[in-house]
Design an enzyme around this catalytic site. Sequence first.
Site, PDB file in Angstrom:
ATOM      1  N   GLY A 277      -1.629  41.731 -43.463  1.00 12.77           N
ATOM      2  CA  GLY A 277      -2.119  41.176 -45.203  1.00 12.77           C
ATOM      3  C   GLY A 277      -1.099  40.950 -45.997  1.00 12.77           C
TER       4      GLY A 277
ATOM      5  CB  SER B 293       1.406  35.615 -54.301  1.00 13.80           C
ATOM      6  OG  SER B 293       0.330  35.749 -55.636  1.00 13.80           O
ATOM      7  CG  LEU B 294       0.298  38.256 -58.024  1.00 17.10           C
ATOM      8  CD1 LEU B 294      -0.447  38.825 -59.171  1.00 17.10           C
ATOM      9  CD2 LEU B 294       1.856  37.894 -58.451  1.00 17.10           C
TER      10      LEU B 294
ATOM     11  CD  GLN C 239       3.464  44.104 -48.519  1.00 19.43           C
ATOM     12  OE1 GLN C 239       4.339  43.354 -48.331  1.00 19.43           O
ATOM     13  NE2 GLN C 239       3.812  45.501 -47.677  1.00 19.43           N
TER      14      GLN C 239
ATOM     15  CG  ASP D 258      -7.322  33.197 -57.853  1.00 17.50           C
ATOM     16  OD1 ASP D 258      -7.207  31.479 -57.608  1.00 17.50           O
ATOM     17  OD2 ASP D 258      -6.718  33.524 -57.701  1.00 17.50           O
TER      18      ASP D 258
END
Length: 620
Positions: A236, A239-240, A242, A392
């Site tokens: 996976g 944005s910041l 993996q 978030d």
Amino acid sequence: MLSSRASLAATRRLVPTMSFAQQAGWTCAQCRNSIPTLRKGVPSLLRANGPTTRRYGSKTGDNGGRQDHNYGGRSRARRSAVLAATGGGVAAAAATVGGSLLAFGDDIKNSYEAMERTGRVAAALVLCINDYYTTLGRRDKVEKPEEKETLLKACHQRCADRTLKVLEQSGGIFIKLGQHLSAMNYLLPPEWTTTFIPLQDRCPVSSFESIQAMFKADTGQDLLDYFSEFSPEPIGAASLAQVHMATIRETGQRVAVKVQHPSLKKWAKLDMNLTSFTFSTLKRFFPEYDLEWLSSEVEVSLPQELNFECEAENSKRTKEYFGSLSQPLPLVIPDVLWAKKRILVMACETGKRLDDLDYMDSQGIDRDEVSATLARIFNEMIFGEGAPLHCDPHGGNIAIRKNDTRRRGPNFDIVLYDHGLYRDIPQDLRRSYAKMWLAVIDGDMEGMKKYVNEVAGIGEDKFPLFASAITGRDFMIVSDTNEGGVMKPKEASEQKTMSTALQEGLLADLVQMLGQVPRIILLILKTNDLTRSLDESLHTKQGPVRQFLILARYCMRTVFYEQLEEIKKRGSLYWPPNAIRVFAAWLGFLRVELKLEAFELWLSAKRLLGYKNLGLEAAA
């Protein structure tokens, strides 16, 4: 102000599912049927089957979808003036970036990629500003409201498409920003929010070689000295960071390893300067749409999200808090084994995405119960004494899995990931916020005005606007207690009314208002919006009544504890006058508790009757 999430569900169904990525908040960048495993001493495996990586900003993008348009009556002089003005902004951006590059060192100072990155953002900014100026000029000359709306919607879509390309090409912080914007349904036109939804599932992947080098630099040892197996292909990507699957050499434990994109360290400062410059330039040309508060919030939040040691502490603290509750919730938070600033090693906890309705239905998981459980989890975070708030909670950060081990209670677990962005709500604010929601649910207009002012410093002039933003409902519905108020199911006509109001100038007022409220309120607004989005994606049958009864229960509990504190200041709780006060406070809490229990009993009876009917039909 929520828009329909049908497009969100449709978009996500197009993305192939992968077990761990679905639950980790790190969404798959690409679906692959087999993941090669790298073992020490077998380097040929990586060479033969290694992933094709996509690097941040390594390709020159196009103009972001620029098209030639017939501008009708717009004068060439005015277009030139706009372009000249924005061109001056680009020059200012170059100066800003130049200063930033000096701070990076000689290795980046003359980097073509840095100038390409800057030019990409600046060019898109010029095109979007000019597009809006041109469209608004044409719109002023049109008389029919339908044509006005069509022109503006088309401009929104062009600029959103153009911006999406820039965000995807630049990666990193820009994708994170796009994900944040996609959740701001209460603020941005649907053309923008829906266009940015794919950013939740399409993220670049850093090369395995760069991950190896970062691991060596941060830990002082080779990756395969610590792990006996490490998948070179991330399961996976976000944005910041993996996520890779791995096995610890010493213990044999299978773990998930979250690694930050190495390129973020190089570009973070430049990208933040570009973000700040973009919003300040937009404010210069459209002062009524001041979004600088958004870039300010990103500047505060981003360093926390980039520090995985901070995320590890948030994760441990949240796990301890929910583990201490007298009535446990079916919440799973992966154990953290260890963390560095850019590396996080944790237990592997698998699950499915919350929008995988087929999975839930096939496993006999009641979606209404999932919705109620989510409401309890996040209300506990907002109203619990000393509870940390996850800010978030989008669909990629939450998973669900079947759990048949409980004798009573839900037959599922909720798995929560990505604990980088957290806040603590001050006690006074939490209590005022609870009273505000009780006033909203009871339809108490005077109470709403009082506590909205305490919570956000909003006066009576902007109170209706804030009430709509916090509830996601038309203020006429919020204030109409005779028809059920916020507990009334939301209809398509209500959404259309809200969208029309935004188009007619309410948006500018909303932007200005949000620039004035405390930052913690902005994050609470974001959390509210994301959790409502999650609930909508479940397509439940119960409507909003149960959600608001659960909310009211947590609010009344908060008020009850405050009342007990005030009574204790008067002396012993057993002193007769104080005992009477305690009893009165308890009755207020009991009133809401009984309403919720009665409603849930009614739901249980409906489900039981439904099962019987199904059995009779099958027998017939």
